[in-house]
Write a protein that holds these residues in place. Structure first.
Motif, PDB file in Angstrom:
ATOM      1  N   LEU A  46       0.835  -1.202   0.000  1.00  0.00           N
ATOM      2  CA  LEU A  46       0.000   0.000   0.000  1.00  0.00           C
ATOM      3  C   LEU A  46       0.870   1.252   0.000  1.00  0.00           C
ATOM      4  CD1 LEU A  46      -2.835   1.303   0.227  1.00  0.00           C
ATOM      5  CD2 LEU A  46      -2.565   1.215   2.696  1.00  0.00           C
ATOM      6  N   ALA A  47       1.974   1.186   0.763  1.00  0.00           N
ATOM      7  CA  ALA A  47       2.874   2.342   0.835  1.00  0.00           C
ATOM      8  C   ALA A  47       3.532   2.597  -0.518  1.00  0.00           C
ATOM      9  CB  ALA A  47       3.941   2.106   1.901  1.00  0.00           C
ATOM     10  N   GLU A  48       3.682   1.531  -1.320  1.00  0.00           N
ATOM     11  CA  GLU A  48       4.350   1.642  -2.609  1.00  0.00           C
ATOM     12  C   GLU A  48       3.506   2.421  -3.622  1.00  0.00           C
ATOM     13  OE1 GLU A  48       5.650  -2.078  -4.583  1.00  0.00           O
ATOM     14  OE2 GLU A  48       7.114  -1.988  -2.944  1.00  0.00           O
ATOM     15  N   SER A  49       2.300   1.955  -3.858  1.00  0.00           N
ATOM     16  CA  SER A  49       1.484   2.647  -4.859  1.00  0.00           C
ATOM     17  C   SER A  49       0.007   2.342  -4.672  1.00  0.00           C
ATOM     18  CB  SER A  49       1.897   2.200  -6.267  1.00  0.00           C
ATOM     19  OG  SER A  49       1.406   0.901  -6.504  1.00  0.00           O
ATOM     20  N   PHE A  50      -0.799   3.287  -5.099  1.00  0.00           N
ATOM     21  CA  PHE A  50      -2.233   3.028  -5.207  1.00  0.00           C
ATOM     22  C   PHE A  50      -2.804   4.036  -6.193  1.00  0.00           C
ATOM     23  CE2 PHE A  50      -3.586   6.738  -2.960  1.00  0.00           C
ATOM     24  CZ  PHE A  50      -4.957   6.738  -2.870  1.00  0.00           C
ATOM     25  N   ASP A  51      -3.890   3.668  -6.878  1.00  0.00           N
ATOM     26  CA  ASP A  51      -4.460   4.546  -7.899  1.00  0.00           C
ATOM     27  C   ASP A  51      -5.638   5.316  -7.317  1.00  0.00           C
ATOM     28  OD1 ASP A  51      -2.723   3.678  -9.872  1.00  0.00           O
ATOM     29  OD2 ASP A  51      -3.960   1.903 -10.257  1.00  0.00           O
ATOM     30  N   ALA A  52      -5.510   6.646  -7.278  1.00  0.00           N
ATOM     31  CA  ALA A  52      -6.622   7.481  -6.824  1.00  0.00           C
ATOM     32  C   ALA A  52      -7.627   7.630  -7.959  1.00  0.00           C
ATOM     33  CB  ALA A  52      -6.109   8.843  -6.392  1.00  0.00           C
ATOM     34  N   VAL A  53      -8.883   7.908  -7.616  1.00  0.00           N
ATOM     35  CA  VAL A  53      -9.883   8.225  -8.643  1.00  0.00           C
ATOM     36  C   VAL A  53      -9.570   9.624  -9.159  1.00  0.00           C
ATOM     37  CG1 VAL A  53     -12.335   8.648  -9.059  1.00  0.00           C
ATOM     38  CG2 VAL A  53     -11.636   6.820  -7.517  1.00  0.00           C
ATOM     39  N   SER A  54      -9.453   9.774 -10.482  1.00  0.00           N
ATOM     40  CA  SER A  54      -9.068  11.081 -11.006  1.00  0.00           C
ATOM     41  C   SER A  54     -10.164  12.095 -10.717  1.00  0.00           C
ATOM     42  CB  SER A  54      -8.813  11.000 -12.513  1.00  0.00           C
ATOM     43  OG  SER A  54     -10.011  10.780 -13.190  1.00  0.00           O
ATOM     44  N   GLY A  55      -9.751  13.254 -10.236  1.00  0.00           N
ATOM     45  CA  GLY A  55     -10.707  14.302  -9.871  1.00  0.00           C
ATOM     46  C   GLY A  55     -11.203  14.176  -8.450  1.00  0.00           C
ATOM     47  N   ALA A  56     -10.893  13.048  -7.802  1.00  0.00           N
ATOM     48  CA  ALA A  56     -11.357  12.845  -6.430  1.00  0.00           C
ATOM     49  C   ALA A  56     -10.190  12.414  -5.558  1.00  0.00           C
ATOM     50  CB  ALA A  56     -12.466  11.807  -6.397  1.00  0.00           C
ATOM     51  N   THR A  57      -9.107  13.202  -5.651  1.00  0.00           N
ATOM     52  CA  THR A  57      -7.883  12.820  -4.960  1.00  0.00           C
ATOM     53  C   THR A  57      -8.061  12.777  -3.446  1.00  0.00           C
ATOM     54  OG1 THR A  57      -6.823  14.093  -6.694  1.00  0.00           O
ATOM     55  CG2 THR A  57      -5.410  13.248  -4.964  1.00  0.00           C
ATOM     56  N   TYR A  58      -8.727  13.796  -2.905  1.00  0.00           N
ATOM     57  CA  TYR A  58      -8.866  13.867  -1.448  1.00  0.00           C
ATOM     58  C   TYR A  58      -9.731  12.741  -0.912  1.00  0.00           C
ATOM     59  CZ  TYR A  58      -6.506  18.344  -1.051  1.00  0.00           C
ATOM     60  OH  TYR A  58      -5.567  19.330  -1.063  1.00  0.00           O
ATOM     61  N   SER A  59     -10.843  12.458  -1.604  1.00  0.00           N
ATOM     62  CA  SER A  59     -11.725  11.380  -1.155  1.00  0.00           C
ATOM     63  C   SER A  59     -10.994  10.050  -1.235  1.00  0.00           C
ATOM     64  CB  SER A  59     -12.986  11.338  -2.011  1.00  0.00           C
ATOM     65  OG  SER A  59     -13.625  12.581  -1.989  1.00  0.00           O
TER      66      SER A  59
END
Lengths: 207, 208
Positions: B168-181
Motif C-alpha cells: 500500500l505504501a508503494e502505490s495506489f491509484d486514486a480516482v481522477s478528480g477525487a484525490t482527497y476522497s
C-alpha cells in the motif's frame, strides 16, 4: 373565494401553480438531491407521502390551532408526525428506511410542506387538502425527476446507474456540481414559461 | 365560558396583550399541542428503540461479514487509534483467529470517510502477515456527490484487496478528480493495517 373542483386543485399543484416552476418553493432541496435520478425518485416518494399526511393533519386541526401561533403549531405537528413515521419505518420497514431514510429529515424542513399547510390546508377541508397534497407532491416530483434525468445523463452519462452512451461519451462533471443544478433548473423554468406564454398569447389572439 | 366571552369583548382582539385571557388560552392550546406531540414521540421512541438498535447491530455485523466472509464471530477489542473508530477480531467456526474487521474514519474532502476494512491474518507460528481482504464504505455523505462519491466504485475499492502495509505504501491509484476522497479511503486502510499489526506484535506474534 369560489370553491374549486378537486380536479382543478390537482391540476393547480401539478401544473398551473407548480411548487418549483411557479411558486419557487423547495428549490433548495430540488437542487441538492437531483444529482441522480434514483435520489430524485426517493425524495419524490418522501415528499408526496409527507405532504399528503401533513395536509390532512393540519386540515383536521385547523379549527383548534389559534391564529397567532399557527406557524409554530404547524412545524410542531409536521415535524413530530414525520419523526414518528421515520421511527416506525426504521423499526418495521428497514429496507424502505434504507432507501428513503436520508430524505425524511430533509422533507421536514422542505418549505413546500409548510407553505401548503399555511396557504391551503389551514383554509380547506380534509379531502381537498389531501388532493392538494397529491397534486403539489406530484408537481414537485415531476420537476425534480426531469432535472435529475438531465443532470445524470449529461453529468455522469448514466440513467439510474446504467451506462447509456457505451463509454463513448465524456461526462461533464459541471452538471453534477451545484452550478449545473442551477443551469438545468433555470432552463426548465424557461421552457415552462415559454410554453405558457405561447398558450396565453394564442388565447389573447382568439379574443 | 361566559366570563371568557366578557373578557374577550372587553379587550377585543387588538387590545393590550397583558393579562389577556385570549392570549392565555392561545398559550394553553400551544402547550397542549406540543405536549401531545411530545408524548406521542416519546411513546413511539420507546416502542421502536430496541428494534432499531437490533437492526443497526445486525447491519453492522453484516457489514463486517461482507469484508471477511469466512468469519463467524466478531469480538470488539475496544482499541482505537488515529483514524480507527473500532477494531474487531474475527474468528472462524473452530475459534481460530482469521483476521480483523476495522472501522475507520479518515479525513476525505468534505468530512470523514467512514469505511470498514477487512484484514486477513496468514502465516504460522511467529511469522504472521496481514493483508486486506476487502473494503466497504459505510458513510461518504460528506464527499461531493458524483465526484468524491465515485470512490465507491468497485474498481477503486477492489485494488486494495490483497494489499499489505508495504504494497500500500508503494502505490495506489486514486480516482481522477477525487484525490482527497481517495486519500481518505487509503488513509483508513493504512490505519487499519497499522493498528492490527501493532496488536499482533504486542501479543508476541502469537495469536491464538
Amino acid at each position: 373565494m369560489k370553491k374549486k373542483s378537486l380536479g382543478a386543485i390537482f391540476m393547480d399543484g401539478l401544473l398551473f401553480q407548480n411548487p418549483i416552476l411557479v411558486q419557487m418553493l423547495g428549490v433548495c432541496s430540488s437542487l441538492a438531491v437531483t444529482t441522480s435520478l434514483i435520489n430524485a425518485l426517493g425524495m419524490s416518494a418522501a415528499v408526496i407521502v409527507v405532504l399528503i399526511c401533513s395536509n390532512i393533519a393540519i386540515s383536521l386541526l385547523r379549527k383548534i390551532i389559534p391564529d397567532q401561533v399557527r406557524i409554530v403549531s404547524y412545524i410542531v405537528v409536521i415535524a413530530g408526525f414525520v419523526t414518528i413515521v421515520d421511527l416506525l419505518m426504521q423499526a418495521y420497514l428497514p429496507s424502505l428506511a434504507d432507501s428513503l431514510g436520508i430524505f425524511i429529515p430533509l422533507v421536514v424542513v422542505n418549505c413546500i410542506i409548510l407553505a401548503r399547510a399555511e396557504a391551503f390546508a389551514s383554509k380547506n377541508g380534509v379531502i381537498a387538502s389531501a388532493v392538494d397534497g397529491i397534486g403539489m407532491g406530484l408537481g414537485y416530483s415531476v420537476v425534480i425527476c426531469i432535472i435529475a434525468f438531465v443532470r445524470e445523463l449529461i453529468g455522469s452519462g448514466t440513467i439510474l446507474g446504467y451506462e447509456v452512451f457505451g463509454g463513448y461519451y465524456q461526462p461533464s462533471s459541471l452538471f453534477i456540481l451545484p452550478a449545473g443544478a442551477f443551469i438545468v433548473l433555470g432552463c426548465t423554468i424557461a421552457c415552462y414559461q415559454a410554453v405558457r406564454n405561447r398558450k396565453a398569447a394564442r388565447k389573447e389572439a382568439l379574443k | 365560558m361566559s366570563e371568557e366571552n366578557v373578557l374577550q369583548e372587553k379587550h377585543g382582539k387588538n387590545s393590550s396583550p397583558f393579562l389577556d385571557f385570549a392570549h392565555f388560552k392561545t398559550a394553553l392550546i400551544l402547550l397542549l399541542i406540543t405536549g401531545v406531540v411530545a408524548v406521542l414521540l416519546g411513546v413511539t421512541n420507546g416502542m421502536t428503540k430496541e428494534k432499531i438498535a437490533a437492526i443497526a447491530a445486525e447491519k453492522a455485523d453484516a457489514a463486517r461479514k461482507a469484508v471477511l466472509p469466512t468469519a463467524s464471530v466478531f469480538t470488539d477489542l475496544e482499541y482505537t487509534s488515529d483514524n480507527v473508530l473500532s477494531i474487531y477480531e474475527a474468528r472462524d467456526g473452530s475459534g481460530a483467529l482469521i483476521g480483523f474487521a476495522v472501522e475507520t474514519g479518515a479525513q476525505g474532502f468534505g468530512g470523514t470517510v467512514e469505511q470498514i476494512v477487512g484484514l486477513r491474518v496468514t502465516g504460522a507460528n511467529g511469522a504472521y502477515s496481514l493483508s486486506v481482504s476487502g473494503v466497504s464504505l459505510l458513510d461518504i455523505s460528506d464527499e461531493t456527490p458524483g465526484v468524491g462519491s465515485r470512490v465507491s466504485s468497485s474498481g477503486f475499492l477492489k485494488q486494495f484487496e490483497g494489499m499489505t502495509a508495504a504494497s500500500l505504501a508503494e502505490s495506489f491509484d486514486a480516482v481522477s478528480g477525487a484525490t482527497y476522497s481517495s486519500e481518505g479511503v487509503r488513509a483508513g486502510v493504512e490505519a487499519a493495517l497499522d493498528l492490527a499489526g501493532r496488536i499482533i506484535q504486542n501479543s508476541g506474534g502469537i495469536v491464538k
